[in-house]
Scaffold this motif. Structure first.
Motif, short mmCIF file in Angstrom:
data_model
loop_
_atom_site.label_atom_id
_atom_site.label_comp_id
_atom_site.label_asym_id
_atom_site.label_seq_id
_atom_site.Cartn_x
_atom_site.Cartn_y
_atom_site.Cartn_z
N THR A 52 -2.53 2.37 2.70
CA THR A 52 -1.41 2.59 1.78
C THR A 52 -1.97 3.00 0.42
O THR A 52 -3.16 2.84 0.14
CB THR A 52 -0.55 1.33 1.65
N ALA A 53 -1.11 3.53 -0.43
CA ALA A 53 -1.56 4.16 -1.67
C ALA A 53 -2.34 3.21 -2.57
O ALA A 53 -3.20 3.65 -3.35
CB ALA A 53 -0.36 4.75 -2.42
N ASP A 54 -2.04 1.91 -2.50
CA ASP A 54 -2.75 0.94 -3.34
C ASP A 54 -3.91 0.26 -2.61
O ASP A 54 -4.50 -0.69 -3.13
CB ASP A 54 -1.78 -0.12 -3.87
N HIS A 93 2.45 7.29 2.52
CA HIS A 93 2.72 8.09 1.33
C HIS A 93 1.52 7.99 0.39
O HIS A 93 1.01 6.90 0.14
CB HIS A 93 3.98 7.58 0.63
N LYS A 95 1.23 8.25 -2.79
CA LYS A 95 1.49 7.70 -4.13
C LYS A 95 2.30 6.40 -4.10
O LYS A 95 2.10 5.53 -4.95
CB LYS A 95 2.23 8.72 -5.00
N ASN A 96 3.22 6.27 -3.17
CA ASN A 96 4.09 5.09 -3.07
C ASN A 96 3.55 4.18 -1.98
O ASN A 96 3.63 4.47 -0.80
CB ASN A 96 5.52 5.51 -2.76
N ASN A 98 4.64 1.55 -0.70
CA ASN A 98 5.62 0.93 0.19
C ASN A 98 6.08 1.84 1.31
O ASN A 98 6.71 1.36 2.27
CB ASN A 98 6.85 0.49 -0.61
N LEU A 99 5.80 3.13 1.22
CA LEU A 99 6.38 4.09 2.16
C LEU A 99 5.36 4.67 3.13
O LEU A 99 4.22 4.98 2.74
CB LEU A 99 7.05 5.24 1.40
N GLU A 110 11.35 7.46 7.81
CA GLU A 110 10.72 6.85 6.64
C GLU A 110 10.79 5.34 6.79
O GLU A 110 11.86 4.78 7.06
CB GLU A 110 11.45 7.29 5.37
N ASP A 112 10.09 1.76 4.81
CA ASP A 112 9.82 1.03 3.57
C ASP A 112 9.21 -0.31 3.96
O ASP A 112 9.89 -1.19 4.48
CB ASP A 112 11.11 0.84 2.78
#
Length: 350
Positions: A52-54, A93, A95-96, A98-99, A110, A112
């Motif tokens: 994930t993005a993070d 995703h 950048k996000n 959660n997605l 999609e 979340d």
């Protein structure tokens, strides 16, 4: 425009890991192996991030569903349920955090992760008989590049608007397409003529408005790009921050190439390669089952793991970095077919 609906009843589950940590006998690095309990678990194809993005979760396939490994707690959570899920099409995703997006049949979905909720983005329109691959984000993150097999002789690449679900055709081809990847910054789509082996011309580029379809590189120096039989360049992946692409030249080495076809070679009998987002380091496995960390500017190498093919023969290592470059993720058959992580910071290599 397709009707968008919310699907709330996911009921994701979590469980403690079935995992082990061991020290590689040759590299002396600590390796963490994990899997979703009771199902064959493998990472996603590495031309998109498995994180994930993070970098807080690893997204992976377990049997017929999508799972995530929560990095902090080292617990596994099942994030999809029901029929029709194509787990290897999962695409987090960029950048996000959660997605993520994936295919449920011909439906682009999609998910979340924070809300545990799905949204139907849209359906790839008929005609199609399958061929729905892992979606790829356009550079502006407003659309997904998707694909379909129209009939026995025709394949198609299209764009789907993430907000509205509207679809438009980019290009159709009279051969099987694969490895579809939108360029990280340019309005450009990469794809290949997928044969499972040699192809007369494997690698292609097309503008995302469908114009200027062309071979990826000019054949001004055929010896640079082809083997004595036919082209055998494979396992391609864009480098997010440089806009270059890494490829494997079969039995020859790693090729780093820009969009104009200019390239440089790092020799070696490698199988797959992936670049850190800044392009300064590569992670590559070889055909003997070793995993290497390679400095792209100097070709200096450091062994990360060995014996990936000793216990069982894994599908493919498909090693990749997280967004920060700290963790390396890969499939392994060291003891059984599972997924493995190396923390480069803990190893003093980050």
């Amino acid at each position: 425009m397709p009707t968008r609906t919310l699907i709330v009843a996911l009921l994701a589950t979590s469980t403690l890991l079935s995992a082990q940590t061991y020290k590689d006998p040759r590299s002396s690095l600590e390796i963490f192996e994990f899997a979703a309990p009771g199902v064959l678990s493998m990472n996603l194809y590495y031309h998109f991030s498995n994180f994930t993005a993070d970098d807080s979760n690893v997204i992976f396939a377990g049997g017929s569903q999508i799972f995530r490994l929560e990095m902090k707690t080292r617990t596994v959570h099942q994030v999809t349920t029901g029929d029709g899920v194509s787990p290897y099409t999962a695409c987090p995703h960029p950048k996000n955090a959660n997605l993520l997006y994936y295919m449920r049949g011909s439906q682009v979905t999609e998910l979340d992760l924070a809300a545990n909720r799905e949204r139907r983005v849209g359906d790839i329109p008929m005609p199609h008989v399958g061929g729905h691959q892992q979606p790829s984000f356009t550079a502006d993150l407003k659309s997904l590049v998707v694909s379909k097999m129209r009939d026995a002789k025709t394949w198609e690449i299209g764009l789907m608007d993430i907000a509205t679900g509207s679809y438009k055709t980019v290009i159709t081809q009279g051969f099987r397409i694969g490895h579809i990847q939108h360029h990280p910054t340019l309005p450009l789509i990469f794809y290949v003529w997928e044969t499972g082996g040699y192809a007369p011309q494997r690698s292609w580029l097309v503008n995302d408005d469908g114009s200027a379809n062309r071979p990826f590189y000019a054949s001004t120096d055929p010896k640079q790009w082809v083997t004595p039989l036919k082209e055998w360049m494979t396992h391609e992946s864009w480098v997010p921050q440089t806009g270059e692409m890494t490829m494997i030249m079969d039995k020859v080495g790693i090729v780093i190439v820009d969009v104009d076809g200019k390239s440089r070679l790092l020799p070696g009998d490698y199988w797959h390669v992936h670049a850190r987002p800044d392009g300064k380091f590569l992670v590559a496995d070889d055909n003997k089952g070793n995993l290497w960390l390679i400095e792209s500017a100097t070709d200096n190498r450091r062994l990360l793991a060995s014996g990936l093919r000793e216990g069982v023969r894994p599908s493919h290592a498909h090693a990749s970095f997280d967004h920060s470059g700290r963790h390396v993720l890969f499939n392994t058959g060291h003891t059984k077919q599972v997924i493995a992580l190396i923390d480069l910071k803990a190893a003093g290599l980050f």
